[in-house]
Enzyme design. Sequence first.
Site, PDB file in Angstrom:
ATOM      1  N   GLU A 198     112.223 102.197 -27.054  1.00 44.34           N
ATOM      2  CA  GLU A 198     112.750 101.994 -25.703  1.00 44.34           C
ATOM      3  C   GLU A 198     112.366 103.139 -24.770  1.00 44.34           C
ATOM      4  O   GLU A 198     112.523 103.034 -23.554  1.00 44.34           O
ATOM      5  CB  GLU A 198     114.269 101.839 -25.750  1.00 44.34           C
ATOM      6  N   CYS A 303     103.884 112.958 -36.627  1.00 41.46           N
ATOM      7  CA  CYS A 303     104.426 112.979 -37.989  1.00 41.46           C
ATOM      8  C   CYS A 303     103.488 113.697 -38.945  1.00 41.46           C
ATOM      9  O   CYS A 303     103.888 114.058 -40.051  1.00 41.46           O
ATOM     10  CB  CYS A 303     104.712 111.565 -38.478  1.00 41.46           C
TER      11      CYS A 303
END
Length: 520
Positions: A198, A303
């Site tokens: 979002e 990551c």
Amino acid sequence: MAFLRAIGAEARYLTQRAYSSAAPTTKLFIDGKFVESKTKEWIDVHDPATNKVVTRVPKATQDEMQTALESNKKAFRSWSNQSILTRQAVMFKLQALIKENMGELAKNITKEQGKTLADAEGDVLRGLQVVEHCCSIPSLQMGETVANVARDMDTYSLVMPLGVTAGIAPFNFPAMIPLWMFPVAITTGNTMLLKPSERVPGATMLLMELLNEAGCPPGVVNVIHGQHDAVNFICDAPAIKAVSFVGSDQAGKYIYERAGKNGKRVQSNMGAKNHGVILSDANKENTLNQLAGAAFGAAGQRCMALSTAVFVGDAQGWIPDLVERAQKLKVNAGHVPGTDVGPVISAASRQRINDLIESGVKEGAKLILDGRKISVPGFEDGYFVGPTILSDVTPSMKCYTEEIFGPVLVILKADNLDDAIDIVNANPYGNGTAVFTTNGAAARKFVNEIDAGQVGVNVPIPVPLPMFSFTGTRGSFRGDHHFYGKQGIKFYTQTKTVTQLWRETDVNHTQAAVAMPTMK
């Protein structure tokens, strides 16, 4: 411009750096159309460089999510029966369209996520490579056959789609991670309900426009927006057979457990603490430059960022030179030419990063480069943290045990390679690691003994190309099959094994055979 025609002229905000007092709304994408949500709950998306609202994202209602799912279910019946060459053709067209519009996608990523334009183009490119790999689907989805397993009997396997699948994507790679998910899912004959972060919805919406233009039928991919309710809907809906997730530890464990309890196949890529091990025989200049780029690029919000460095033996004397290189990196808004480090995603993220830096100082680490008080002229309201280095860190410190996810490098020291390997293997994460050396025997020892899913030898961010798979392990991953590559194909498919008998003699059976078949 034709690229945005289906979304409407108001969607130019996706790629242009313009703001208004009434922020435009992000649409849902259902059944091939961009649909205004009827929700009463909205989420503001801020440009991380300015703190200005660029769009409002809906929390899709239960009815809207169910409508999207029904569209996926309906589309699966026809899409799964399309020829594999038809699905391949969509990927060929999508690949060409992404290449053609890479610059526009990158502009949106920089505006919503904050990373530099060059890094945003890399975000798109690494996703595009998965699309290109999917163009080989006729070879990737082949089954196996053994003729004459018994007299007049053949056995063969079919690689079949699962049905409706779902993808839940993170904020740090707005294009790459959705492109890890939906191309593999739909090329193997599935449909997908996709929920982008979002915080960065724009790249996914632009990709849906390109997918439409590539000729993908309505309902094959639908997009919903939201937070917890949307995640729970995906985890609980019986029609969804598999869930792909990339994101935080907390969310990843929750999704793996909840979706798994509901009988779904799950792949969950989670947190990381990636170590770079530096030996004194390494090429000093190349190693330090690679360390600085891998630690601070994308503001550390990868990551696979090298967030931890272990300097071994005499290499510890290189630490001041690393600080010097980090100090030269330019911190600015991502769209400004020459920027090396953009803002982090939010004010809350910046505060968390600063708190973890402070915790390291309080626990005895040396703050040899402090980027907390940086101010960027013209972007004083942005969420900036400059390159930061904590030295003399120990494995018990909070700045080491937690994933910082910001432009912060923590440095540990080891006397020898064995000690360095022990440090890496004692950490619960297993996403990736790298060793820097010119000694082949040392590199081989490291590769064989290290417990991490992706290992680089003089490669700081060893994310494999999509003919392989992204293979994080231990605390960085939950599931049985990894993303893209051969494992990605396996994740989105199931095997149907067929055994058929056509007697050459074509003699009718005169009575029922009740004994166990022996296949002779």
